[in-house]
Design an enzyme around this catalytic site. Structure first.
Site, PDB file in Angstrom:
ATOM      1  N   ASP A   1       0.796  -1.248   0.000  1.00 42.31           N
ATOM      2  CA  ASP A   1       0.000   0.000   0.000  1.00 42.31           C
ATOM      3  C   ASP A   1       0.826   1.295   0.000  1.00 42.31           C
ATOM      4  O   ASP A   1       0.537   2.228   0.766  1.00 42.31           O
ATOM      5  CB  ASP A   1      -0.982   0.007   1.191  1.00 42.31           C
ATOM      6  CG  ASP A   1      -1.965  -1.161   1.154  1.00 42.31           C
ATOM      7  OD1 ASP A   1      -1.884  -1.989   0.239  1.00 42.31           O
ATOM      8  OD2 ASP A   1      -2.817  -1.244   2.064  1.00 42.31           O
TER       9      ASP A   1
ATOM     10  N   LYS B   1      -6.974  -4.810  -3.357  1.00 40.08           N
ATOM     11  CA  LYS B   1      -7.736  -5.427  -2.254  1.00 40.08           C
ATOM     12  C   LYS B   1      -8.679  -4.385  -1.658  1.00 40.08           C
ATOM     13  O   LYS B   1      -8.494  -3.191  -1.876  1.00 40.08           O
ATOM     14  CB  LYS B   1      -6.780  -5.957  -1.187  1.00 40.08           C
ATOM     15  CG  LYS B   1      -5.967  -4.837  -0.528  1.00 40.08           C
ATOM     16  CD  LYS B   1      -5.032  -5.353   0.527  1.00 40.08           C
ATOM     17  CE  LYS B   1      -4.194  -4.263   1.134  1.00 40.08           C
ATOM     18  NZ  LYS B   1      -4.943  -3.310   1.973  1.00 40.08           N
TER      19      LYS B   1
ATOM     20  N   CYS C   1      -2.024  -2.681   7.593  1.00 38.70           N
ATOM     21  CA  CYS C   1      -1.929  -3.585   6.447  1.00 38.70           C
ATOM     22  C   CYS C   1      -0.623  -4.375   6.400  1.00 38.70           C
ATOM     23  O   CYS C   1      -0.622  -5.540   6.018  1.00 38.70           O
ATOM     24  CB  CYS C   1      -2.177  -2.809   5.163  1.00 38.70           C
ATOM     25  SG  CYS C   1      -3.919  -2.303   5.054  1.00 38.70           S
TER      26      CYS C   1
HETATM   27  C1  VGL Z   1      -4.717   0.627   5.733  1.00 42.18           C
HETATM   28  C2  VGL Z   1      -6.308   1.411   7.189  1.00 42.18           C
HETATM   29  C3  VGL Z   1      -7.286   1.271   6.247  1.00 42.18           C
HETATM   30  C4  VGL Z   1      -3.287   0.291   5.469  1.00 42.18           C
HETATM   31  C5  VGL Z   1      -5.706   0.485   4.767  1.00 42.18           C
HETATM   32  O1  VGL Z   1      -2.879   0.237   4.296  1.00 42.18           O
HETATM   33  O2  VGL Z   1      -2.544   0.073   6.456  1.00 42.18           O
HETATM   34  N1  VGL Z   1      -5.037   1.084   6.945  1.00 42.18           N
HETATM   35  N2  VGL Z   1      -6.972   0.810   5.028  1.00 42.18           N
END
Ligand code: VGL
Ligand code: ZN
Length: 208
Positions: free
Chosen positions: A8, A108, A153
């Site tokens: 991410d 995702k 994540c």
């Molecule tokens: C994430 C919170 C919500 C992350 C993704 O990538 O850590 N955290 N969605």
């Protein structure tokens, strides 16, 4: 065979993004060094990729504010600001990330009814993304993981990696990752270490 999993590394989790992680953008240089190092046979990046009405967004829960706990699918859910909405700039990988050398970009979090912190499966540990099978097919024996956010994540991705691929050596690259809160990062590192994940620096990763 050795793989790198970049979690991410998106505008939304960098300063200026909708769910900015402090210093999130500072990992991009290290991530690019890892990508270009020649140490990895395979490079995968995950991408948080939500519909605009995702159930993890506080905006989907009347009266709730971001960073409050709500419920989703009958379970407690941290409610987030709207972030990484499909097709928006917020959802794009960081513009300086060397994406041309990434073998697979895995999206995702598309199902509005459940959140998906892990790149392997949703938070109910139910629907799998196919990443474990993909890595097994390519005979990956070592997996290095870094990215955003360490306490969400990255943490759930690394824990799933050891659970779903017990024969794979999993390492977390600490300085090529950033978290939302210091306490969350500390808890994540303690938990990852307890599950046999090696905590390393990018220098160690680049050395072999
Ligand atoms: C994430 C919170 C919500 C992350 C993704 O990538 O850590 N955290 N969605
Ligand atoms: Zn998300």
């Amino acid at each position: 065979m050795k793989a790198l999993l970049l979690v991410d590394i998106q505008n939304g989790f960098c300063p200026g993004g909708n769910l900015a992680v402090p210093e999130g953008d500072e990992i991009v240089t290290l991530a690019n060094q890892l990508i270009g190092s020649g140490k990895y046979d395979l490079i995968v990046a995950s991408q948080d990729w939500h519909p605009a009405d995702h159930g993890s967004f506080a905006s989907s829960h009347p009266g709730k504010n971001p960073f409050e706990i709500g419920t989703l699918g009958g379970k407690p859910q941290m409610l987030w600001p709207d972030h990484c909405v499909q097709g928006t700039r917020d959802a794009e990988l960081h513009p300086e990330l060397r994406t041309a050398e990434i073998d697979l970009i895995l999206q995702k979090g598309e199902d509005r009814s459940i959140d998906s912190y892990s790149a392997f499966r949703d938070n109910a540990q139910d629907a799998h993304t196919g990443l474990a099978e993909f890595l097994k097919e390519r005979e990956i024996t070592e997996l290095d993981i870094c990215g955003l956010a360490t306490d969400y994540c990255v943490r759930f991705t690394a824990l799933d990696a050891v659970e779903l691929m017990p024969s794979v050596k999993v390492r977390f690259i600490e300085d090529a990752s950033r978290g939302i809160t210091p306490d969350g990062v500390e808890a994540a590192i303690t938990e990852m270490r307890a599950e046999g994940i090696e905590i390393i620096t990018s220098e160690e990763a680049l050395a072999g």
